[in-house]
Design a protein around this motif. Structure first.
Motif, PDB file in Angstrom:
ATOM      1  N   VAL A  70       0.852  -1.207   0.000  1.00  0.00           N
ATOM      2  CA  VAL A  70       0.000   0.000   0.000  1.00  0.00           C
ATOM      3  C   VAL A  70       0.881   1.247   0.000  1.00  0.00           C
ATOM      4  O   VAL A  70       0.596   2.228  -0.695  1.00  0.00           O
ATOM      5  CB  VAL A  70      -0.960   0.015   1.214  1.00  0.00           C
ATOM      6  CG1 VAL A  70      -1.744   1.324   1.272  1.00  0.00           C
ATOM      7  CG2 VAL A  70      -1.921  -1.159   1.158  1.00  0.00           C
ATOM      8  N   SER A  83      -7.907  -0.565   4.447  1.00  0.00           N
ATOM      9  CA  SER A  83      -7.054  -0.480   3.265  1.00  0.00           C
ATOM     10  C   SER A  83      -6.228  -1.750   3.095  1.00  0.00           C
ATOM     11  O   SER A  83      -6.005  -2.212   1.972  1.00  0.00           O
ATOM     12  CB  SER A  83      -6.119   0.722   3.371  1.00  0.00           C
ATOM     13  OG  SER A  83      -6.849   1.915   3.348  1.00  0.00           O
ATOM     14  N   ASP A  86      -8.548  -4.386   1.728  1.00  0.00           N
ATOM     15  CA  ASP A  86      -8.839  -4.054   0.338  1.00  0.00           C
ATOM     16  C   ASP A  86      -7.677  -4.455  -0.569  1.00  0.00           C
ATOM     17  O   ASP A  86      -7.857  -5.055  -1.635  1.00  0.00           O
ATOM     18  CB  ASP A  86      -9.107  -2.548   0.257  1.00  0.00           C
ATOM     19  CG  ASP A  86      -9.649  -2.132  -1.072  1.00  0.00           C
ATOM     20  OD1 ASP A  86      -8.927  -2.280  -2.069  1.00  0.00           O
ATOM     21  OD2 ASP A  86     -10.790  -1.655  -1.135  1.00  0.00           O
ATOM     22  N   MET A  87      -6.466  -4.130  -0.130  1.00  0.00           N
ATOM     23  CA  MET A  87      -5.270  -4.445  -0.915  1.00  0.00           C
ATOM     24  C   MET A  87      -5.117  -5.953  -1.092  1.00  0.00           C
ATOM     25  O   MET A  87      -4.788  -6.443  -2.176  1.00  0.00           O
ATOM     26  CB  MET A  87      -4.038  -3.863  -0.191  1.00  0.00           C
ATOM     27  CG  MET A  87      -2.722  -4.027  -0.922  1.00  0.00           C
ATOM     28  SD  MET A  87      -2.568  -2.903  -2.316  1.00  0.00           S
ATOM     29  CE  MET A  87      -2.531  -4.029  -3.682  1.00  0.00           C
ATOM     30  N   GLU A  90      -7.443  -7.172  -3.655  1.00  0.00           N
ATOM     31  CA  GLU A  90      -7.048  -6.736  -4.994  1.00  0.00           C
ATOM     32  C   GLU A  90      -5.899  -7.607  -5.544  1.00  0.00           C
ATOM     33  O   GLU A  90      -5.872  -7.896  -6.747  1.00  0.00           O
ATOM     34  CB  GLU A  90      -6.636  -5.252  -4.949  1.00  0.00           C
ATOM     35  CG  GLU A  90      -6.446  -4.605  -6.298  1.00  0.00           C
ATOM     36  CD  GLU A  90      -7.674  -4.620  -7.205  1.00  0.00           C
ATOM     37  OE1 GLU A  90      -8.802  -4.743  -6.704  1.00  0.00           O
ATOM     38  OE2 GLU A  90      -7.488  -4.531  -8.439  1.00  0.00           O
TER      39      GLU A  90
END
Lengths: 148, 122
Positions: A70, A83, A86-87, A90
């Motif tokens: 990130v 985050s 989420d990363m 992804e």
């Protein structure tokens, strides 16, 4: 799953880290996961596969590794827990999605499922391959269980 | 030009915003799924849209068609991990003007935006 098919995920993972960070991931020798083996680190991103193949792919990573990624992408040295989750999703989404270059458009992928900080017991098609990944000294695992 | 960014990953939405060095582009909205994108699109009336495909609620290819019904001239660039040729071709047939695979570098993103704005070179 054939060796050639497994290779798709190895190459996809190396490419992902190289493209995002400039540093390719080093892939270890894949092994077959035994039922009792627990392959689970701080953050896990899982993708369900349907269509012409069925199964699950997941990547499980230490939070420090995801934090570093990130930081590289956003320049945010102190990302929040959302985050990091989420990363992780992804990464899994990109590795699974890129595999369509080989498996074709009927290789359908789900949206990512994120599991944070607990052992996971995903029902994965046997045999399930575990691929050790090292990126910038961080150790993680890609787990691929797809029916032949 | 006004840009709407559609992706279910907040990291990707922020990365696109951060990498963008095209000063003609102003980000006017972001959305995390296709349904939300339609709402934001109606409110912000963008000229450009980046569109992920695999998203909850409504996928990107369905959303793309809905946005083009509302404003046919919108320049939509699909940015997705689904990098197979058939998906790229399908997106273009449905009206996308450009297609970029994930993962991408800032250089690739900006090159793709230039192509989106200026159209294919003849």
């Amino acid at each position: 799953m054939t060796d050639k098919e497994l290779q798709v995920f190895l190459e996809g993972t190396v490419n992902y880290f190289h493209e995002v960070s400039g540093t390719p991931a080093a892939m270890g020798v894949p092994y077959i996961k035994e039922t009792q083996d627990e392959v689970s680190l701080d953050l896990t991103g899982a993708i369900g596969i349907s269509g012409n193949k069925k199964g699950v792919i997941y990547i499980t990573c230490p939070s420090l590794m995801v934090k570093e990624l990130v930081g590289i992408i956003l320049g945010d040295g102190n990302p929040d827990s959302g985050s990091l989750c989420d990363m992780t999703g992804e990464i899994a989404n990109t590795i699974a999605g890129n595999a369509r270059q080989v498996f074709g458009a009927n290789f359908m992928i789900s949206v990512p499922i994120i599991i944070e900080g607990k052992p996971i017991h995903l029902k994965v098609a046997a045999p399930t391959f575990v691929i050790p990944i090292t990126w910038r000294s961080h150790k993680s695992f890609l787990v691929v269980g797809i029916e032949s | 030009m006004k840009l709407l960014i559609v992706d279910d990953s907040s990291i990707m939405r922020r990365a696109i915003q951060k990498y963008l060095d095209e000063n003609r582009i102003e980000v006017v909205g972001t959305a995390g799924n296709g349904l939300e994108a339609i709402e934001v699109f109606k409110k912000t009336d963008p000229d450009l849209v980046t569109m992920d495909i695999t998203m909850p609620e409504m996928d990107g290819l369905t959303c793309l068609q809905e946005l083009l019904k509302i404003k046919p001239g919108t320049k939509i660039m699909v940015i997705t991990a689904l990098t197979d040729n058939a998906t790229g071709l399908r997106a273009l047939k449905l009206g996308a003007r450009n297609f970029l695979g994930k993962p991408f570098t800032p250089e690739k993103l900006n090159e793709a935006f230039l192509k989106l704005i200026e159209g294919p070179k003849r």
